[in-house]
Design a protein around this motif. Structure first.
Motif, PDB file in Angstrom:
ATOM      1  N   PHE A  97      59.232 -16.364  49.678  1.00 33.64           N
ATOM      2  CA  PHE A  97      60.619 -17.065  49.389  1.00 33.64           C
ATOM      3  C   PHE A  97      61.548 -16.149  49.532  1.00 33.64           C
ATOM      4  CE2 PHE A  97      63.535 -19.112  46.612  1.00 33.64           C
ATOM      5  CZ  PHE A  97      63.712 -20.195  47.072  1.00 33.64           C
ATOM      6  N   GLY A  98      61.597 -14.877  48.782  1.00 32.77           N
ATOM      7  CA  GLY A  98      62.554 -13.738  48.837  1.00 32.77           C
ATOM      8  C   GLY A  98      62.908 -13.542  50.276  1.00 32.77           C
ATOM      9  N   CYS A  99      61.895 -13.049  50.918  1.00 32.41           N
ATOM     10  CA  CYS A  99      61.940 -12.731  52.440  1.00 32.41           C
ATOM     11  C   CYS A  99      62.834 -13.773  53.212  1.00 32.41           C
ATOM     12  CB  CYS A  99      60.551 -12.420  53.137  1.00 32.41           C
ATOM     13  SG  CYS A  99      59.823 -10.944  52.437  1.00 32.41           S
ATOM     14  N   PHE A 100      62.285 -15.045  53.310  1.00 30.32           N
ATOM     15  CA  PHE A 100      63.092 -16.110  54.021  1.00 30.32           C
ATOM     16  C   PHE A 100      64.445 -16.091  53.483  1.00 30.32           C
ATOM     17  CE2 PHE A 100      58.653 -17.899  54.846  1.00 30.32           C
ATOM     18  CZ  PHE A 100      58.416 -17.254  55.792  1.00 30.32           C
ATOM     19  N   ALA A 101      64.709 -16.009  52.056  1.00 33.76           N
ATOM     20  CA  ALA A 101      66.129 -16.118  51.714  1.00 33.76           C
ATOM     21  C   ALA A 101      67.075 -14.823  52.339  1.00 33.76           C
ATOM     22  CB  ALA A 101      65.929 -16.393  50.300  1.00 33.76           C
ATOM     23  N   LEU A 102      66.272 -13.888  52.279  1.00 33.90           N
ATOM     24  CA  LEU A 102      66.879 -12.758  52.736  1.00 33.90           C
ATOM     25  C   LEU A 102      67.315 -12.828  54.350  1.00 33.90           C
ATOM     26  CD1 LEU A 102      68.214  -9.721  52.286  1.00 33.90           C
ATOM     27  CD2 LEU A 102      65.991  -8.833  52.711  1.00 33.90           C
ATOM     28  N   ALA A 103      66.222 -13.234  54.937  1.00 37.47           N
ATOM     29  CA  ALA A 103      66.574 -13.449  56.514  1.00 37.47           C
ATOM     30  C   ALA A 103      67.550 -14.553  56.643  1.00 37.47           C
ATOM     31  CB  ALA A 103      65.089 -13.932  56.860  1.00 37.47           C
ATOM     32  N   MET A 104      67.623 -15.641  55.858  1.00 38.15           N
ATOM     33  CA  MET A 104      68.869 -16.726  56.080  1.00 38.15           C
ATOM     34  C   MET A 104      70.163 -16.046  55.712  1.00 38.15           C
ATOM     35  SD  MET A 104      67.240 -19.945  54.533  1.00 38.15           S
ATOM     36  CE  MET A 104      68.603 -21.029  54.955  1.00 38.15           C
ATOM     37  N   LEU A 105      70.196 -15.008  54.842  1.00 37.72           N
ATOM     38  CA  LEU A 105      71.542 -14.338  54.519  1.00 37.72           C
ATOM     39  C   LEU A 105      71.906 -13.639  55.607  1.00 37.72           C
ATOM     40  CD1 LEU A 105      71.240 -13.615  50.687  1.00 37.72           C
ATOM     41  CD2 LEU A 105      72.737 -15.174  52.023  1.00 37.72           C
ATOM     42  N   LEU A 106      71.008 -12.533  56.325  1.00 40.35           N
ATOM     43  CA  LEU A 106      71.347 -11.943  57.342  1.00 40.35           C
ATOM     44  C   LEU A 106      71.603 -12.547  58.555  1.00 40.35           C
ATOM     45  CD1 LEU A 106      68.688  -9.152  56.628  1.00 40.35           C
ATOM     46  CD2 LEU A 106      71.282  -9.196  56.471  1.00 40.35           C
ATOM     47  N   THR A 107      71.002 -13.905  58.847  1.00 42.24           N
ATOM     48  CA  THR A 107      71.307 -14.641  60.027  1.00 42.24           C
ATOM     49  C   THR A 107      72.753 -15.310  59.887  1.00 42.24           C
ATOM     50  OG1 THR A 107      68.980 -15.150  60.041  1.00 42.24           O
ATOM     51  CG2 THR A 107      70.302 -16.391  61.163  1.00 42.24           C
ATOM     52  N   MET A 108      73.217 -15.847  58.529  1.00 43.17           N
ATOM     53  CA  MET A 108      74.413 -16.155  58.364  1.00 43.17           C
ATOM     54  C   MET A 108      75.601 -15.347  58.542  1.00 43.17           C
ATOM     55  SD  MET A 108      73.960 -18.755  55.196  1.00 43.17           S
ATOM     56  CE  MET A 108      75.207 -19.728  55.211  1.00 43.17           C
ATOM     57  N   LEU A 109      75.205 -14.062  58.207  1.00 42.27           N
ATOM     58  CA  LEU A 109      76.151 -12.888  58.551  1.00 42.27           C
ATOM     59  C   LEU A 109      76.115 -12.968  60.100  1.00 42.27           C
ATOM     60  CD1 LEU A 109      77.744 -10.473  57.630  1.00 42.27           C
ATOM     61  CD2 LEU A 109      75.741  -9.305  58.043  1.00 42.27           C
ATOM     62  N   ARG A 110      75.167 -12.961  60.948  1.00 45.26           N
ATOM     63  CA  ARG A 110      75.338 -12.893  62.466  1.00 45.26           C
ATOM     64  C   ARG A 110      75.955 -14.064  63.107  1.00 45.26           C
ATOM     65  NH1 ARG A 110      76.400  -9.848  66.020  1.00 45.26           N
ATOM     66  NH2 ARG A 110      74.687  -8.370  65.045  1.00 45.26           N
ATOM     67  N   LEU A 111      75.816 -15.288  62.280  1.00 48.52           N
ATOM     68  CA  LEU A 111      76.328 -16.489  62.651  1.00 48.52           C
ATOM     69  C   LEU A 111      77.644 -16.394  62.549  1.00 48.52           C
ATOM     70  CD1 LEU A 111      75.768 -19.559  63.540  1.00 48.52           C
ATOM     71  CD2 LEU A 111      75.902 -20.083  61.189  1.00 48.52           C
ATOM     72  N   PHE A 112      78.440 -16.049  61.378  1.00 49.44           N
ATOM     73  CA  PHE A 112      79.980 -15.854  61.204  1.00 49.44           C
ATOM     74  C   PHE A 112      80.421 -14.732  61.934  1.00 49.44           C
ATOM     75  CE2 PHE A 112      78.778 -18.039  57.087  1.00 49.44           C
ATOM     76  CZ  PHE A 112      79.226 -19.073  57.606  1.00 49.44           C
ATOM     77  N   LYS A 113      79.660 -13.624  62.262  1.00 47.95           N
ATOM     78  CA  LYS A 113      80.212 -12.399  62.857  1.00 47.95           C
ATOM     79  C   LYS A 113      79.875 -12.195  64.387  1.00 47.95           C
ATOM     80  CE  LYS A 113      80.090  -7.341  62.023  1.00 47.95           C
ATOM     81  NZ  LYS A 113      79.607  -6.351  61.499  1.00 47.95           N
ATOM     82  N   GLY A 114      79.126 -13.054  64.895  1.00 49.72           N
ATOM     83  CA  GLY A 114      78.587 -12.751  66.189  1.00 49.72           C
ATOM     84  C   GLY A 114      79.543 -12.557  67.452  1.00 49.72           C
ATOM     85  N   PRO A 115      79.391 -11.493  68.100  1.00 55.43           N
ATOM     86  CA  PRO A 115      80.647 -11.315  69.122  1.00 55.43           C
ATOM     87  C   PRO A 115      80.567 -12.331  70.198  1.00 55.43           C
ATOM     88  CG  PRO A 115      78.466 -10.048  69.645  1.00 55.43           C
ATOM     89  CD  PRO A 115      78.196 -10.779  68.153  1.00 55.43           C
ATOM     90  N   SER A 116      79.530 -13.189  70.336  1.00 57.75           N
ATOM     91  CA  SER A 116      79.447 -14.157  71.475  1.00 57.75           C
ATOM     92  C   SER A 116      79.206 -15.393  71.098  1.00 57.75           C
ATOM     93  CB  SER A 116      78.796 -13.748  72.679  1.00 57.75           C
ATOM     94  OG  SER A 116      77.478 -13.522  72.370  1.00 57.75           O
ATOM     95  N   ALA A 117      79.152 -16.546  71.898  1.00 59.10           N
ATOM     96  CA  ALA A 117      78.853 -17.784  71.432  1.00 59.10           C
ATOM     97  C   ALA A 117      77.387 -17.828  71.435  1.00 59.10           C
ATOM     98  CB  ALA A 117      79.352 -18.815  72.232  1.00 59.10           C
ATOM     99  N   GLN A 118      76.780 -17.163  72.529  1.00 57.37           N
ATOM    100  CA  GLN A 118      75.436 -17.066  72.481  1.00 57.37           C
ATOM    101  C   GLN A 118      74.707 -16.657  71.239  1.00 57.37           C
ATOM    102  OE1 GLN A 118      77.352 -16.055  74.914  1.00 57.37           O
ATOM    103  NE2 GLN A 118      77.227 -17.599  76.646  1.00 57.37           N
ATOM    104  N   ASP A 119      75.162 -15.664  71.075  1.00 61.34           N
ATOM    105  CA  ASP A 119      74.639 -15.004  69.709  1.00 61.34           C
ATOM    106  C   ASP A 119      74.623 -16.081  68.633  1.00 61.34           C
ATOM    107  OD1 ASP A 119      73.967 -12.648  70.760  1.00 61.34           O
ATOM    108  OD2 ASP A 119      75.935 -11.544  70.112  1.00 61.34           O
ATOM    109  N   ARG A 120      75.842 -16.727  68.350  1.00 61.93           N
ATOM    110  CA  ARG A 120      76.144 -17.558  67.221  1.00 61.93           C
ATOM    111  C   ARG A 120      74.978 -18.693  67.471  1.00 61.93           C
ATOM    112  NH1 ARG A 120      82.252 -16.603  67.445  1.00 61.93           N
ATOM    113  NH2 ARG A 120      82.333 -15.260  65.884  1.00 61.93           N
ATOM    114  N   VAL A 121      74.766 -19.208  68.590  1.00 64.61           N
ATOM    115  CA  VAL A 121      73.634 -20.338  68.916  1.00 64.61           C
ATOM    116  C   VAL A 121      72.410 -19.798  68.529  1.00 64.61           C
ATOM    117  CG1 VAL A 121      72.540 -21.635  70.702  1.00 64.61           C
ATOM    118  CG2 VAL A 121      75.018 -21.416  70.573  1.00 64.61           C
TER     119      VAL A 121
END
Length: 92
Positions: free
Chosen positions: A13-37
């Motif tokens: 549960f902790g690992c998946f929650a941490l992975a979701m937080l890091l993924t949300m960082l990539r979602l908001f910060k992603g340099p391109s639209a493909q990275d966000r998708v």
């Protein structure tokens, strides 16, 4: 439920929650639209896995049904976004 399984579910549960937080960082910060998708697709996979762990922890089948709905919705969403990025329109 054995203590080993309980601890493994807590760690997962902790690992998946941490992975979701890091993924949300990539979602908001992603340099391109493909990275966000890709980040959005990975976020749905993590949400699906988090729901499955919660379903195992609470001994409830409702989490599994919700995880199935999230999986179908995530697939449709990533297909629509990929089509939009390739062609510029979703519905032909």
């Amino acid at each position: 439920m054995t203590p080993v399984l309980w601890t493994a579910m807590l760690i997962a549960f902790g690992c998946f929650a941490l992975a979701m937080l890091l993924t949300m960082l990539r979602l908001f910060k992603g340099p391109s639209a493909q990275d966000r998708v890709l980040a959005l697709d990975y976020l749905t996979v993590n949400a699906l896995l988090l729901m499955l762990v919660l379903g195992m922890r609470h001994h409830s089948s409702m989490y599994f049904e919700a995880a199935l709905l999230v999986a179908m919705l995530g697939f449709i969403t990533s297909m629509a976004l990929a089509r939009f990025l390739l062609r510029g329109e979703i519905i032909e």
